[in-house]
Design a protein around this motif. Sequence first.
Motif, short mmCIF file in Angstrom:
data_model
loop_
_atom_site.label_atom_id
_atom_site.label_comp_id
_atom_site.label_asym_id
_atom_site.label_seq_id
_atom_site.Cartn_x
_atom_site.Cartn_y
_atom_site.Cartn_z
N SER A 91 0.93 -0.87 0.03
CA SER A 91 -0.34 0.12 0.13
C SER A 91 0.73 1.72 -0.36
O SER A 91 0.68 2.38 -0.63
CB SER A 91 -1.22 -0.36 1.88
N LEU B 89 2.64 1.51 -3.79
CA LEU B 89 1.18 1.92 -4.66
C LEU B 89 0.98 3.67 -3.93
O LEU B 89 0.68 4.52 -4.99
CB LEU B 89 0.08 0.94 -4.17
N ALA C 271 -0.04 2.43 -12.44
CA ALA C 271 0.24 2.11 -11.49
C ALA C 271 -0.24 0.45 -11.40
O ALA C 271 0.62 -0.03 -10.47
CB ALA C 271 -0.36 3.22 -10.63
N ALA C 272 -1.73 0.15 -11.88
CA ALA C 272 -1.70 -1.37 -11.69
C ALA C 272 -1.43 -2.02 -11.79
O ALA C 272 -0.54 -3.19 -11.39
CB ALA C 272 -3.25 -0.95 -11.86
N VAL D 245 2.02 -3.02 -9.97
CA VAL D 245 1.86 -3.73 -8.82
C VAL D 245 1.80 -4.74 -8.96
O VAL D 245 2.28 -5.32 -8.35
CB VAL D 245 0.61 -2.36 -7.83
N GLY E 159 -5.16 -3.02 -3.97
CA GLY E 159 -4.73 -2.39 -4.66
C GLY E 159 -5.11 -1.81 -5.29
O GLY E 159 -5.79 -0.88 -6.66
N CYS E 160 -5.38 -2.96 -6.95
CA CYS E 160 -5.91 -2.53 -8.18
C CYS E 160 -7.40 -1.84 -8.32
O CYS E 160 -7.85 -0.99 -8.72
CB CYS E 160 -6.01 -4.15 -8.98
N LEU F 15 -6.77 1.37 -7.31
CA LEU F 15 -7.24 2.68 -8.00
C LEU F 15 -8.22 2.45 -8.95
O LEU F 15 -8.40 3.22 -9.91
CB LEU F 15 -5.82 2.03 -8.74
#
Length: 76
Positions: free
Chosen positions: A4, A7, A29-30, A33, A53-54, A57
């Motif tokens: 996190s 990210l 960014a995805a 990650v 995380g995705c 996003l």
Amino acid sequence: GHLSVLLSILALTLGRLAPTGNKLYLGLAALLVIFYGALAGGSPAVARAVIMGCVGLAALAFWRQAFLLNSLCLAW
């Protein structure tokens, strides 16, 4: 945990470099990650963190609030 933080740093850095109104940095960014998750070994905990995380996003990309419990349920 550490994913996190990574990210957040990626999204903030790429967001400052992107032109105003452009959300492509969230996709980048995805991808980064997901790549990091593959490098980290792809254990279930890492995969869960990558999915959460995705989802976060994606919520940013669609101007929605990301709920932690929903992200966790999707990643489970």
